[in-house]
Design an enzyme around this catalytic site. Sequence first.
Site, PDB file in Angstrom:
ATOM      1  N   ALA A  14       0.804  -1.234   0.000  1.00 37.88           N
ATOM      2  CA  ALA A  14       0.000   0.000   0.000  1.00 37.88           C
ATOM      3  C   ALA A  14       0.832   1.277   0.000  1.00 37.88           C
ATOM      4  O   ALA A  14       0.348   2.328  -0.402  1.00 37.88           O
ATOM      5  CB  ALA A  14      -0.937   0.027   1.196  1.00 37.88           C
ATOM      6  N   GLY A  18       6.857  -1.328  -1.121  1.00 40.53           N
ATOM      7  CA  GLY A  18       5.893  -2.223  -1.765  1.00 40.53           C
ATOM      8  C   GLY A  18       5.138  -1.528  -2.880  1.00 40.53           C
ATOM      9  O   GLY A  18       4.870  -2.124  -3.940  1.00 40.53           O
ATOM     10  N   ASP A  36      -2.181  -5.712   1.944  1.00 37.86           N
ATOM     11  CA  ASP A  36      -1.745  -4.816   3.003  1.00 37.86           C
ATOM     12  C   ASP A  36      -2.762  -4.809   4.137  1.00 37.86           C
ATOM     13  O   ASP A  36      -3.961  -4.984   3.895  1.00 37.86           O
ATOM     14  CB  ASP A  36      -1.528  -3.381   2.481  1.00 37.86           C
ATOM     15  CG  ASP A  36      -0.501  -2.602   3.303  1.00 37.86           C
ATOM     16  OD1 ASP A  36       0.572  -2.297   2.777  1.00 37.86           O
ATOM     17  OD2 ASP A  36      -0.790  -2.333   4.495  1.00 37.86           O
ATOM     18  N   TYR A 151      15.077  -6.038  15.044  1.00 38.65           N
ATOM     19  CA  TYR A 151      14.884  -5.783  13.614  1.00 38.65           C
ATOM     20  C   TYR A 151      16.057  -6.382  12.841  1.00 38.65           C
ATOM     21  O   TYR A 151      15.876  -7.070  11.840  1.00 38.65           O
ATOM     22  CB  TYR A 151      14.791  -4.273  13.366  1.00 38.65           C
ATOM     23  CG  TYR A 151      14.616  -3.880  11.924  1.00 38.65           C
ATOM     24  CD1 TYR A 151      15.723  -3.529  11.145  1.00 38.65           C
ATOM     25  CD2 TYR A 151      13.363  -3.855  11.337  1.00 38.65           C
ATOM     26  CE1 TYR A 151      15.575  -3.158   9.817  1.00 38.65           C
ATOM     27  CE2 TYR A 151      13.209  -3.472  10.010  1.00 38.65           C
ATOM     28  CZ  TYR A 151      14.316  -3.131   9.262  1.00 38.65           C
ATOM     29  OH  TYR A 151      14.181  -2.768   7.928  1.00 38.65           O
ATOM     30  N   THR A 188      11.065   6.244   3.174  1.00 39.04           N
ATOM     31  CA  THR A 188       9.692   5.775   3.406  1.00 39.04           C
ATOM     32  C   THR A 188       9.338   6.026   4.877  1.00 39.04           C
ATOM     33  O   THR A 188      10.173   6.462   5.667  1.00 39.04           O
ATOM     34  CB  THR A 188       9.569   4.261   3.155  1.00 39.04           C
ATOM     35  OG1 THR A 188      10.249   3.581   4.236  1.00 39.04           O
ATOM     36  CG2 THR A 188      10.163   3.865   1.820  1.00 39.04           C
TER      37      THR A 188
HETATM   38  N1  LIG Z   1      12.799   2.159   4.284  1.00 39.86           N
HETATM   39  C1  LIG Z   1      13.983   1.643   4.566  1.00 39.86           C
HETATM   40  O1  LIG Z   1      14.953   2.348   4.925  1.00 39.86           O
HETATM   41  C2  LIG Z   1      14.193   0.172   4.446  1.00 39.86           C
HETATM   42  C3  LIG Z   1      13.120  -0.711   4.465  1.00 39.86           C
HETATM   43  N2  LIG Z   1      13.371  -2.061   4.391  1.00 39.86           N
HETATM   44  C4  LIG Z   1      12.263  -3.016   4.423  1.00 39.86           C
HETATM   45  O2  LIG Z   1      11.395  -2.772   3.326  1.00 39.86           O
HETATM   46  C5  LIG Z   1      10.096  -3.299   3.614  1.00 39.86           C
HETATM   47  C6  LIG Z   1       9.050  -2.246   3.300  1.00 39.86           C
HETATM   48  O3  LIG Z   1       9.211  -1.194   4.236  1.00 39.86           O
HETATM   49  P1  LIG Z   1       8.969   0.336   3.843  1.00 39.86           P
HETATM   50  O4  LIG Z   1       8.242   0.422   2.566  1.00 39.86           O
HETATM   51  O5  LIG Z   1      10.258   1.055   3.991  1.00 39.86           O
HETATM   52  O6  LIG Z   1       8.056   0.787   5.061  1.00 39.86           O
HETATM   53  P2  LIG Z   1       6.548   1.340   5.123  1.00 39.86           P
HETATM   54  O7  LIG Z   1       6.241   1.415   6.571  1.00 39.86           O
HETATM   55  O8  LIG Z   1       6.442   2.546   4.271  1.00 39.86           O
HETATM   56  O9  LIG Z   1       5.665   0.198   4.419  1.00 39.86           O
HETATM   57  C7  LIG Z   1       5.440  -1.025   5.032  1.00 39.86           C
HETATM   58  C8  LIG Z   1       4.085  -1.545   4.553  1.00 39.86           C
HETATM   59  O10 LIG Z   1       3.860  -2.815   5.150  1.00 39.86           O
HETATM   60  C9  LIG Z   1       2.530  -2.841   5.650  1.00 39.86           C
HETATM   61  N3  LIG Z   1       2.420  -3.790   6.769  1.00 39.86           N
HETATM   62  C10 LIG Z   1       2.932  -3.661   8.009  1.00 39.86           C
HETATM   63  N4  LIG Z   1       2.565  -4.694   8.778  1.00 39.86           N
HETATM   64  C11 LIG Z   1       1.790  -5.498   8.003  1.00 39.86           C
HETATM   65  C12 LIG Z   1       1.105  -6.713   8.225  1.00 39.86           C
HETATM   66  N5  LIG Z   1       1.105  -7.303   9.429  1.00 39.86           N
HETATM   67  N6  LIG Z   1       0.415  -7.261   7.201  1.00 39.86           N
HETATM   68  C13 LIG Z   1       0.381  -6.653   5.992  1.00 39.86           C
HETATM   69  N7  LIG Z   1       1.003  -5.491   5.709  1.00 39.86           N
HETATM   70  C14 LIG Z   1       1.694  -4.934   6.721  1.00 39.86           C
HETATM   71  C15 LIG Z   1       2.247  -1.399   6.084  1.00 39.86           C
HETATM   72  O11 LIG Z   1       0.855  -1.157   6.182  1.00 39.86           O
HETATM   73  C16 LIG Z   1       2.917  -0.627   4.966  1.00 39.86           C
HETATM   74  O12 LIG Z   1       2.059  -0.407   3.887  1.00 39.86           O
HETATM   75  C17 LIG Z   1      10.139  -3.703   5.091  1.00 39.86           C
HETATM   76  O13 LIG Z   1      10.345  -5.102   5.174  1.00 39.86           O
HETATM   77  C18 LIG Z   1      11.378  -2.970   5.641  1.00 39.86           C
HETATM   78  O14 LIG Z   1      11.954  -3.634   6.729  1.00 39.86           O
HETATM   79  C19 LIG Z   1      14.653  -2.565   4.267  1.00 39.86           C
HETATM   80  C20 LIG Z   1      15.710  -1.708   4.232  1.00 39.86           C
HETATM   81  C21 LIG Z   1      15.574  -0.293   4.298  1.00 39.86           C
HETATM   82  C1  LIG Z   2      16.249   2.528  11.554  1.00 36.46           C
HETATM   83  C2  LIG Z   2      16.102   1.630  10.366  1.00 36.46           C
HETATM   84  C3  LIG Z   2      15.596   2.365   9.205  1.00 36.46           C
HETATM   85  C4  LIG Z   2      15.169   1.750   8.093  1.00 36.46           C
HETATM   86  C5  LIG Z   2      15.093   0.293   7.921  1.00 36.46           C
HETATM   87  C6  LIG Z   2      16.326  -0.367   7.465  1.00 36.46           C
HETATM   88  O1  LIG Z   2      16.323  -1.545   7.273  1.00 36.46           O
HETATM   89  C7  LIG Z   2      17.531   0.423   7.237  1.00 36.46           C
HETATM   90  C8  LIG Z   2      18.721  -0.188   7.200  1.00 36.46           C
HETATM   91  C9  LIG Z   2      19.857   0.599   6.776  1.00 36.46           C
HETATM   92  C10 LIG Z   2      21.102   0.374   7.078  1.00 36.46           C
HETATM   93  C11 LIG Z   2      21.610  -0.605   8.003  1.00 36.46           C
HETATM   94  C12 LIG Z   2      22.931  -0.515   8.208  1.00 36.46           C
HETATM   95  C13 LIG Z   2      23.751  -1.432   9.014  1.00 36.46           C
HETATM   96  C14 LIG Z   2      25.067  -1.143   8.862  1.00 36.46           C
HETATM   97  C15 LIG Z   2      26.230  -1.747   9.596  1.00 36.46           C
HETATM   98  O2  LIG Z   2      25.835  -2.594  10.572  1.00 36.46           O
HETATM   99  C16 LIG Z   2      27.164  -2.543   8.701  1.00 36.46           C
HETATM  100  O3  LIG Z   2      27.674  -3.577   9.470  1.00 36.46           O
HETATM  101  C17 LIG Z   2      26.442  -3.094   7.483  1.00 36.46           C
HETATM  102  C18 LIG Z   2      27.102  -4.397   7.064  1.00 36.46           C
HETATM  103  C19 LIG Z   2      27.366  -4.656   5.816  1.00 36.46           C
HETATM  104  C20 LIG Z   2      27.142  -3.656   4.744  1.00 36.46           C
HETATM  105  C21 LIG Z   2      27.893  -4.149   3.527  1.00 36.46           C
HETATM  106  C22 LIG Z   2      28.795  -3.075   3.026  1.00 36.46           C
HETATM  107  O4  LIG Z   2      28.608  -1.914   3.427  1.00 36.46           O
HETATM  108  O5  LIG Z   2      29.681  -3.437   2.242  1.00 36.46           O
END
Ligand SMILES: NC(=O)C1=CN([C@@H]2O[C@H](COP(=O)(O)OP(=O)(O)OC[C@H]3O[C@@H](n4cnc5c(N)ncnc54)[C@H](O)[C@@H]3O)[C@@H](O)[C@H]2O)C=CC1
Ligand SMILES: CC/C=C\CC(=O)/C=C/C=C\C=C\C=C\[C@@H](O)[C@@H](O)C/C=C\CCC(=O)O
Length: 270
Positions: A14, A18, A36, A151, A188
């Site tokens: 949503a 996604g 969603d 997480y 996001t």
């Molecule tokens: N935004 C970021 O920095 C990063 C996000 N991710 C991952 O990407 C994926 C998407 O997250 P975002 O789009 O960033 O966040 P978001 O919060 O914008 O979107 C997440 C979506 O999942 C839905 N959702 C949550 N719980 C649910 C459930 N129980 N059943 C069905 N839908 C559910 C929410 O309603 C929302 O639409 C997540 O797995 C997150 O961990 C990974 C790395 C970085």
């Molecule tokens: C607060 C979380 C916000 C958004 C969700 C999410 O998943 C964001 C993650 C973003 C970064 C995570 C970073 C972790 C970094 C360090 O622990 C490093 O150890 C990463 C390890 C490998 C990275 C590989 C590389 O940089 O070559």
Amino acid sequence: MSLKGKVALVTGAAQGLGKGFTRILLTHGAKVSLLDVNEAAGAELKRSLDGDFGADSTVFLPCDVTSDAQLKDAFRRTLETFGRIDIVCNNAGILDENAWERTVSINLCAVVRGTYLALQHMKKESGGQGGVIVNVASVAGLGPLLSTPVYTATKHGVVGFSRAIAEVSKVCDYGVRVNVLCPSFTNTAILSNIEDDRTTGQFARLKDISKKMLQDAGVLDVSEVAEGFLQLVTDEGKNGSVLMVTKAGTAYVTFPQVVKDLVASPSVVL
Ligand SMILES: NC(=O)C1=CN([C@@H]2O[C@H](COP(=O)(O)OP(=O)(O)OC[C@H]3O[C@@H](n4cnc5c(N)ncnc54)[C@H](O)[C@@H]3O)[C@@H](O)[C@H]2O)C=CC1
Ligand SMILES: CC/C=C\CC(=O)/C=C/C=C\C=C\C=C\[C@@H](O)[C@@H](O)C/C=C\CCC(=O)O
């Protein structure tokens, strides 16, 4: 792999990533089943997508991925609507170190549930036509994000589980590719959790360190991550691949080979 005529199921569709995955799939000719828990946001996105791609291109199915019954029903209704499922993206996720059991339930347990349901419908040995699964982890699935240890654990679990299931699929000839997407910080709603005491809980005191990591890493646009997602979906040579997306670009992650490749060993009889 061409996406024309293919059917995708995306959880957490949503908003955020996604929604970006959904749009890039539709742009390349696929039909998409949007799942969603946020019914209002899902219905609003469906209205918007109807205008851009036609009402027949998508279906929105309210679904809490932590419910086995709801997720099973969403797969059933997707098949009823489009007649097939070729692509599954287990994307739904939250970040909440206070409600850490729910975080595990959504980020890891529901990814396992969605992967098993996808295999049930797609693997050749059960009459399926094959397909591809993309599970969404995070760079926090490759290394610790210290303010969010649970997480981090869920995302490491998604990486390990998906790589193992990809090996199962190869050895058992399921005809299903399983890959992992590991984005860095992306613009996001989840990003705001990094500074929210309600979600960082006992680790709120560490948020300045995480914020510094975010500032150093930079913030991706959804569209940058969606391009990486498309790569994992369409490259038919990718199974068990882990694609990291950061501001520095995209890179496939290599892992140490802990045990010699048993599958290659003649002693392994299946
Ligand atoms: N935004 C970021 O920095 C990063 C996000 N991710 C991952 O990407 C994926 C998407 O997250 P975002 O789009 O960033 O966040 P978001 O919060 O914008 O979107 C997440 C979506 O999942 C839905 N959702 C949550 N719980 C649910 C459930 N129980 N059943 C069905 N839908 C559910 C929410 O309603 C929302 O639409 C997540 O797995 C997150 O961990 C990974 C790395 C970085
Ligand atoms: C607060 C979380 C916000 C958004 C969700 C999410 O998943 C964001 C993650 C973003 C970064 C995570 C970073 C972790 C970094 C360090 O622990 C490093 O150890 C990463 C390890 C490998 C990275 C590989 C590389 O940089 O070559």
